[in-house]
Design an enzyme around this catalytic site. Structure first.
Site, mmCIF file in Angstrom:
data_model
loop_
_atom_site.group_PDB
_atom_site.id
_atom_site.type_symbol
_atom_site.label_atom_id
_atom_site.label_comp_id
_atom_site.label_asym_id
_atom_site.label_seq_id
_atom_site.Cartn_x
_atom_site.Cartn_y
_atom_site.Cartn_z
ATOM 1 C CB THR A 13 5.841 44.973 48.267
ATOM 2 O OG1 THR A 13 6.814 45.994 48.091
ATOM 3 C CG2 THR A 13 6.525 43.627 48.324
ATOM 4 C CE LYS A 205 5.648 42.055 61.388
ATOM 5 N NZ LYS A 205 6.981 41.801 60.855
#
Ligand SMILES: NC(=O)c1ccc[n+]([C@@H]2O[C@H](COP(=O)([O-])OP(=O)(O)OC[C@H]3O[C@@H](n4cnc5c(N)ncnc54)[C@H](OP(=O)(O)O)[C@@H]3O)[C@@H](O)[C@H]2O)c1
Length: 434
Positions: A13, A205
């Site tokens: 992707t 994250k």
């Protein structure tokens, strides 16, 4: 001027979008940076699949060979995973004196300190703008633009899958399972969704954001992680009535007990910027002494949006601009004391299924008062239809507490449970006040 020679490992992707943009927009990128950027090597697993994208780039069967190739200046790792070929190829590229650009949050969250130290020792860049919140340039903001600030808190909606599910549950009154299935049909959730919905993706994250915000080494293990599986449409309806929305937040903040890092469903007031972030969109809010409050909102995933961040890092290298990976020497990244979750302080939303007879709520209030917990509001809700699985003779009661500690509320709820006035487990959602 000699071109900056780029090798890309992984053509899925993100890698596919990066390659298409680097080749399709080559002239524009050269004009923006003052130096041509040329893809000289590519590695992935399936050569046949990659063939239409290859152009003039050389094919490498092994990403490690690409990482060490004398024909590249920059190794772009877009394979993923914190071990295996991604880790070894990044380490090999750094050892070979190549700068590295990666979108790999897992790699940075697990091995950020070690890789940053290696890059620093070699005098090369390790750039990872794409690793957090896709197209939102939050790494650069925390590492560079806010260098003149002391940051108190960074928090964000960092997983589009969870935000999509919660948005749909709230908008349509649908259940979690139904919205998850819909997200899977639309390609927003993986076949195995647990990495997203159980909060681990957000935790990776957050480990990176906390490190940049507080000058500490990434510390995944210190993060308290809860996902969104337990959230019901009743919770979202009650939140709505009370002026809140429920979001899966990653929060890192300074407290008197150290840096608190946590991922969990959170009630945020509808008046806040984060409450207005819907669907797969991501957002990061920063509280700092000079700028006070700053919120960045944008696409957190997807090929083109993530490629935008990767290309920004490559463009920096083309311009000759390199910054230490975490903005300061790796040796100065502290092992900051971490505040345990039990010391967390804040307001709580509590949903109980309470026996429908006189004195039940008073008994609960007495137990809470004994723990010195006070309420902002108490709501007894008569469901239009009894929720599935609801016990007959019990009614939902929602309590919103004033600030208290995690230990206090947990102990008080244990006492309430032991008192026999409620059915099932209490639902508890933390409230973020701003
Ligand atoms: N997708 C997003 O929106 C997004 C957003 C932010 C960050 N990221 C991060 O970007 C990275 C890539 O994600 P993605 O979504 O692009 O993944 P993806 O679509 O699964 O693509 C992974 C690519 O890596 C290749 N690959 C796998 N094993 C390999 C190996 N041993 N050697 C060489 N190549 C190998 C695959 O090759 P084949 O195609 O030949 O199998 C594929 O081209 C991950 O770190 C991810 O966390 C993704």
């Amino acid at each position: 001027m000699l071109p900056l020679r780029v090798g890309i490992a992984g053509l899925g992707t993100v890698g596919g979008a990066v390659l298409r943009r680097l080749t399709g927009d080559a002239a524009a990128i050269a004009a923006r940076t003052g130096r041509p950027v040329q893809v000289t090597g590519v590695a992935a697993r399936d050569r046949a699949k990659a063939a239409p994208l290859l152009g003039e780039a050389n094919w490498f069967d092994d990403a490690l060979d690409l990482a060490r190739s004398p024909d590249i200046d920059v190794f772009v790792e877009l394979i993923g995973g914190h071990e295996g070929v991604a880790r070894s190829a990044v380490a090999a590229a750094i050892s070979a004196g190549k700068s590295v650009v990666t979108a790999n949050k897992a790699l940075l969250a697990h091995h950020g300190l070690e890789l940053a130290a290696a890059a620093e020792a070699q005098g090369v860049a390790l750039a990872f703008e794409a690793a957090v919140a896709g197209g939102i340039p939050v790494i650069k903001v925390l590492r560079e633009a806010l260098s003149g600030n002391t940051i108190d808190r960074v928090c964000g909606i960092l997983n589009g899958t969870c935000n999509y599910i919660l948005t749909r549950m709230e908008a349509e009154g649908l259940g979690f399972a139904e919205c998850l299935a819909e997200a899977q049909r639309l390609g927003y959730a993986e076949a195995d969704p647990s990495f997203d919905i159980d909060g681990f993706d957000t935790a990776h994250k957050l480990a990176i954001l906390a490190s940049l915000a507080f000058g500490s080494a990434p510390d995944l293990d210190a993060i308290h992680v809860e996902g969104i599986r337990s959230i019901t449409s009743d919770d979202l309806r009650a939140a709505d009535d009370l002026g809140y929305r429920v979001k899966l937040l990653g929060v890192a903040q300074r407290t008197d007990h150290g840096i608190e890092t946590r991922v969990h469903p959170t009630m945020v007031a509808k008046t806040t910027a984060l409450a207005a972030v819907h669907g797969v969109t991501n957002a990061v809010a920063v509280n700092a002494d000079a700028v006070r409050e700053l919120t960045l909102v944008g696409p957190g995933a997807g090929g083109d949006a993530t490629a935008s961040a990767v290309l920004g890092d490559i463009a920096d290298l083309a311009r000759g601009s390199t910054v230490l990976p975490f903005g300061r020497p790796a040796a100065l990244l502290e092992h900051a004391p971490r505040a345990p979750m039990q010391r967390h302080e804040g307001g709580y939303y509590v949903r109980l299924s309470v026996r429908d007879r006189p004195g039940s709520i008073a008994a609960i209030a007495t137990r809470m008062a004994a723990a010195e917990i006070s309420f902002e509001s108490i709501m007894q809700r008569q469901p239009v239809a009894a929720p599935r699985g609801a016990e007959p003779g019990f009614v939902p009661v929602i309590l919103i507490t004033h600030a208290t500690s995690e230990t206090t509320i947990r102990e008080a709820l244990d006492a309430v449970e032991a008192g026999g006035t409620i059915a099932g487990k209490p639902q508890l959602i933390r409230i973020e006040r701003n």
